[in-house]
Scaffold this motif. Sequence first.
Motif, PDB file in Angstrom:
ATOM      1  N   ASP A   7       0.858  -1.239   0.008  1.00  0.00           N
ATOM      2  CA  ASP A   7       0.022  -0.065  -0.146  1.00  0.00           C
ATOM      3  C   ASP A   7       0.852   1.126   0.105  1.00  0.00           C
ATOM      4  N   VAL A   8       2.125   1.356   0.807  1.00  0.00           N
ATOM      5  CA  VAL A   8       2.840   2.338   0.409  1.00  0.00           C
ATOM      6  C   VAL A   8       3.570   2.767  -1.013  1.00  0.00           C
ATOM      7  N   ALA A   9       3.605   1.326  -1.523  1.00  0.00           N
ATOM      8  CA  ALA A   9       4.142   1.663  -2.975  1.00  0.00           C
ATOM      9  C   ALA A   9       3.189   2.201  -3.700  1.00  0.00           C
ATOM     10  N   LEU A  10       1.906   2.014  -3.336  1.00  0.00           N
ATOM     11  CA  LEU A  10       0.625   2.249  -4.337  1.00  0.00           C
ATOM     12  C   LEU A  10       0.813   4.074  -4.160  1.00  0.00           C
ATOM     13  N   ALA A  11       0.674   4.376  -2.927  1.00  0.00           N
ATOM     14  CA  ALA A  11       0.799   5.979  -2.848  1.00  0.00           C
ATOM     15  C   ALA A  11       2.098   6.359  -3.196  1.00  0.00           C
ATOM     16  N   LEU A  12       3.427   5.768  -3.244  1.00  0.00           N
ATOM     17  CA  LEU A  12       4.489   6.413  -3.805  1.00  0.00           C
ATOM     18  C   LEU A  12       4.396   6.342  -5.517  1.00  0.00           C
ATOM     19  N   ASN A  13       3.799   5.415  -5.894  1.00  0.00           N
ATOM     20  CA  ASN A  13       3.588   5.217  -7.431  1.00  0.00           C
ATOM     21  C   ASN A  13       2.571   6.504  -7.913  1.00  0.00           C
ATOM     22  N   GLY A  14       1.588   6.748  -7.103  1.00  0.00           N
ATOM     23  CA  GLY A  14       0.821   7.850  -7.502  1.00  0.00           C
ATOM     24  C   GLY A  14       1.742   9.209  -7.522  1.00  0.00           C
ATOM     25  N   LEU A  15       2.455   9.038  -6.404  1.00  0.00           N
ATOM     26  CA  LEU A  15       3.172  10.328  -6.243  1.00  0.00           C
ATOM     27  C   LEU A  15       4.247  10.607  -7.726  1.00  0.00           C
ATOM     28  N   ALA A  16       4.722   9.468  -7.760  1.00  0.00           N
ATOM     29  CA  ALA A  16       5.647   9.452  -9.071  1.00  0.00           C
ATOM     30  C   ALA A  16       5.064   9.823 -10.463  1.00  0.00           C
ATOM     31  N   ASN A  17       3.910   9.318 -10.626  1.00  0.00           N
ATOM     32  CA  ASN A  17       3.136   9.492 -11.825  1.00  0.00           C
ATOM     33  C   ASN A  17       2.933  10.950 -11.762  1.00  0.00           C
ATOM     34  N   LEU A  18       2.465  11.652 -10.660  1.00  0.00           N
ATOM     35  CA  LEU A  18       2.261  13.152 -10.382  1.00  0.00           C
ATOM     36  C   LEU A  18       3.459  13.767 -10.652  1.00  0.00           C
ATOM     37  N   SER A  19       4.565  13.599 -10.146  1.00  0.00           N
ATOM     38  CA  SER A  19       5.832  14.245 -10.412  1.00  0.00           C
ATOM     39  C   SER A  19       6.231  14.037 -12.159  1.00  0.00           C
ATOM     40  N   ARG A  20       5.772  13.039 -12.617  1.00  0.00           N
ATOM     41  CA  ARG A  20       6.085  13.003 -14.157  1.00  0.00           C
ATOM     42  C   ARG A  20       5.227  13.700 -14.885  1.00  0.00           C
ATOM     43  N   GLU A  21       3.863  13.925 -14.744  1.00  0.00           N
ATOM     44  CA  GLU A  21       3.279  14.812 -15.172  1.00  0.00           C
ATOM     45  C   GLU A  21       3.633  16.256 -15.210  1.00  0.00           C
ATOM     46  N   GLN A  22       4.234  16.524 -14.086  1.00  0.00           N
ATOM     47  CA  GLN A  22       4.587  18.035 -13.670  1.00  0.00           C
ATOM     48  C   GLN A  22       6.119  18.418 -14.359  1.00  0.00           C
ATOM     49  N   GLY A  23       6.517  17.436 -14.783  1.00  0.00           N
ATOM     50  CA  GLY A  23       8.115  17.388 -15.496  1.00  0.00           C
ATOM     51  C   GLY A  23       9.123  17.416 -14.158  1.00  0.00           C
ATOM     52  N   ARG A  24       8.927  16.984 -13.282  1.00  0.00           N
ATOM     53  CA  ARG A  24       9.824  16.778 -12.252  1.00  0.00           C
ATOM     54  C   ARG A  24      10.555  15.408 -12.117  1.00  0.00           C
ATOM     55  N   TYR A  25      11.269  15.333 -13.114  1.00  0.00           N
ATOM     56  CA  TYR A  25      11.772  13.842 -13.664  1.00  0.00           C
ATOM     57  C   TYR A  25      12.849  13.288 -12.525  1.00  0.00           C
ATOM     58  N   ALA A  26      13.436  14.205 -11.978  1.00  0.00           N
ATOM     59  CA  ALA A  26      14.552  13.426 -11.386  1.00  0.00           C
ATOM     60  C   ALA A  26      13.654  12.872  -9.856  1.00  0.00           C
ATOM     61  N   GLU A  27      12.820  13.993  -9.590  1.00  0.00           N
ATOM     62  CA  GLU A  27      11.928  13.153  -8.351  1.00  0.00           C
ATOM     63  C   GLU A  27      11.073  11.944  -8.678  1.00  0.00           C
ATOM     64  N   ALA A  28      10.480  11.949  -9.938  1.00  0.00           N
ATOM     65  CA  ALA A  28       9.749  10.912 -10.490  1.00  0.00           C
ATOM     66  C   ALA A  28      10.664   9.650 -10.663  1.00  0.00           C
ATOM     67  N   LYS A  29      11.899   9.683 -11.321  1.00  0.00           N
ATOM     68  CA  LYS A  29      12.705   8.478 -11.413  1.00  0.00           C
ATOM     69  C   LYS A  29      13.004   8.046  -9.824  1.00  0.00           C
ATOM     70  N   ALA A  30      13.443   8.805  -8.876  1.00  0.00           N
ATOM     71  CA  ALA A  30      13.560   8.067  -7.745  1.00  0.00           C
ATOM     72  C   ALA A  30      12.580   7.546  -7.144  1.00  0.00           C
ATOM     73  N   LEU A  31      11.313   8.267  -7.180  1.00  0.00           N
ATOM     74  CA  LEU A  31      10.061   7.565  -6.795  1.00  0.00           C
ATOM     75  C   LEU A  31       9.905   6.052  -7.312  1.00  0.00           C
ATOM     76  N   TYR A  32      10.076   6.095  -8.811  1.00  0.00           N
ATOM     77  CA  TYR A  32       9.576   4.837  -9.286  1.00  0.00           C
ATOM     78  C   TYR A  32      10.761   3.647  -9.113  1.00  0.00           C
ATOM     79  N   GLN A  33      11.822   4.259  -8.722  1.00  0.00           N
ATOM     80  CA  GLN A  33      12.735   3.032  -8.414  1.00  0.00           C
ATOM     81  C   GLN A  33      12.552   2.688  -6.827  1.00  0.00           C
TER      82      GLN A  33
END
Length: 805
Positions: free
Chosen positions: A693-719
């Motif tokens: 469930d933690v991974a689910l919330a983190l995945n949502g944050l990663a997708n959100l960062s991706r859509e906003q162009g915050r790629y470094a943050e999104a990459k770390a969250l996806y990993q």
Amino acid sequence: MHFGKRLRQERLRLHLSQEALAEALAISARSIRRWEQGQALPQASVRLQLSRFFGLRPEELFEDQETQTPHTPLWCVPYPRNPFFTGREEILTTLHTALSINQEAAFTYVYALHGLGGVGKTQIALEFAFRFAQKYHAVFWIGTETAESLALSLLRIAETLQLPERGDRDQQRVITAVRDWLMTHHQWLLICDNVEDLGVLDRFLPSRRQGAVLLTTRLQALGTHARGIPLLPMKHREGMLFLLRRARVLEAEATGEPMHQLSVQQPSHYAAAAELVTATGGLPLALDQAGAYLEETQCGLPAYLDLFRTRRAALLQQRGEGAQNHPLPVSTTFALAVAATAERHPAVRDFLRVCALLQPDAIPEELFRQGGEHLGATLEAVFRDMLDWNRVVALACSYSLLSRQPEAQTFSIHRLMQAVLLDAMTETERKEWASRVVEALDAVFPEVQPTTEFAPWKKQCDRLVPHVLLCLHRIGDAEGSLALASLAYKVGQYLREGGQYAEAEPFYQRAVHIREQLLGSDHPEVARALNNLALIYWKKGQYTEAEPLFQRALYIWRQALGPSHPFIAVALNNLAILNAEQGKYAEAEPLFQRALHLSEQSQGPEHPDVARALHNLAELYTGQGKYAEAELLLQRGLSISRQALGPDDPLVAHALYNLAELSQEQGRYAEAESLYQQALRINEQNQGAESPDVALALNGLANLSREQGRYAEAKALYQQVLSIREQQLGQQHPETAQTLYDMAIFSQKQGDLGKALSFAERALKIRSLSLGDAHPKTVATRELYAQLVQEQGGAEQDPPSPETS
């Protein structure tokens, strides 16, 4: 004497090849050859290692000793050296260090080799005596199995020492004379073999001594009598070499190279030897028994393996001709040990019988403590009293029949001990005990509930699953019981939660079949199994198979429980989700509404089940773009969850996550991020930082960062998400595939088409294998893969096929 010649002499004295010596010392065989040929000398650190290995002082090995002759110790050992002795270098080195004459501690402590009967204690002690005899002025052997063998051994020692009392009829005078000799002389080695009663040592061991004492015993609890050196069965390669030597497939002096040649020239014999070592658990007595049979009959390893599979009990009772040091076969050795412990407490035999029906390693203690009431009256009485329970365990461990791992709270038993225990039971007894074990496992194995926390539930299941699977494999449906059906049902849940849908399917089918047989086809428990089997088909994208099962479960529950039972809402909700997954929104919406209405009626408008129904309907509206209606439902569900369960319940986190997704869909990014963070905090607090469930919330944050162009943050969250899902759910789980799919889109946005294609390919393989080729998520992944291939400028190609194991 030149060092090279002396090295060769010592090596041959121990019957070692240059390769075997090099392997024992962890150096190269080339170095051994150069030393023996006088081309080089070892470094100082290696000189010390060589001296210790051969039991010599450095000056003996490295100075000219040509004029000296090694002394001959007094020798009273009744057995010849075993020409087939193999390996065990690590334990011999440990003994050499412990009993070294250069250490005062060797003359202060008694050391004991302890372990299961047949594990090779006597043979190691015998090899140690022959290999290191030059260290001692005298080497004595005492057999302590019976009073007669003890008396005979002491008489032999008295004769060897030519003591005046050697002919005395008074046994105590002979014992006293031997003890006086041991007290007044030094640098002797006394080996006491097969000690069953530690108190017997006080009869002849002097309290003050200048010699080394080594015991062999099955006893684990040694108290102040001795320092224990535990002995385990042979390692796999070591056991194979011993078996092949003993069967005379290889020469007695053969090392690893001839065994490798055998694997190439006679692969079937090599494979049979490997399987036999595994089947016998590396027990030297069993391997010696097999080798003796092979030597006598010349039947060949593959034929013996076939016999072992079909006539195991008979083979374990045959010791073979010429057995002296251990004349009893495996079966008798173990049976006598079990009988000896069972005499001291009647529950020991029942305890061992239960362990015989489980996997041999990591048997959880909670199976006995929490499921004990199902394991017969004798054991049930023991489990009520912790002192009595610990006494039974201590007795079972006392002869090394069982080992206890206190930190893990588990037991282990040798697989041949299991075989002997099973062979000793009648068919009726086996069925009775198998039934008891199934009932105990069912009592302990947890079932998934709506409020179940994933991490502790999975941890408990992981401990029990290997034993449950073994029992389910052994017991046929003809012997089925409600407990067996329940276990199959729970294992199905466990596999489903782990994303192993194909593996879960037959267990749910088995639960349906047994419950139909025992309860009738219209029983509510049959409907529960049908409902979960339908969930598997839904997860795999097999919608045509899932729908009739959901419909049948709904019909049974209506007929058996009435139209207003909460289970009716469950069935309606599942049918609604099934339709929504297929894009049949018009059919799904009224089903969701009926499920919601029924939950409100049967449970009350403020019940958590109502909140769940609201969340499901809201997800449908979100998918349809009906954002206003979805938000109203989610806010109401969130309010109910907080009031009924508290602000930090997982159901609250689920509502917050859905609201975050809704906000993200509408471009309200700041609000979405706050909601994702709230859901993340609750899930971390309830389930730990590594939960799905933690991974689910983190995945949502990663997708959100991706859509906003915050790629470094999104990459770390996806990993981070990928790491959690691979560790907690497995590399082939659909949720892992979801992260890979999202990472493919992320890499595509960054212009890294190579990585994007790699992620999409992995996601497609997982989804094809777990969900099926027709599942909407598989179709979407295949389309993404094709798009990436086209963007990369590659030629059209078929998408990758799933890999099957």
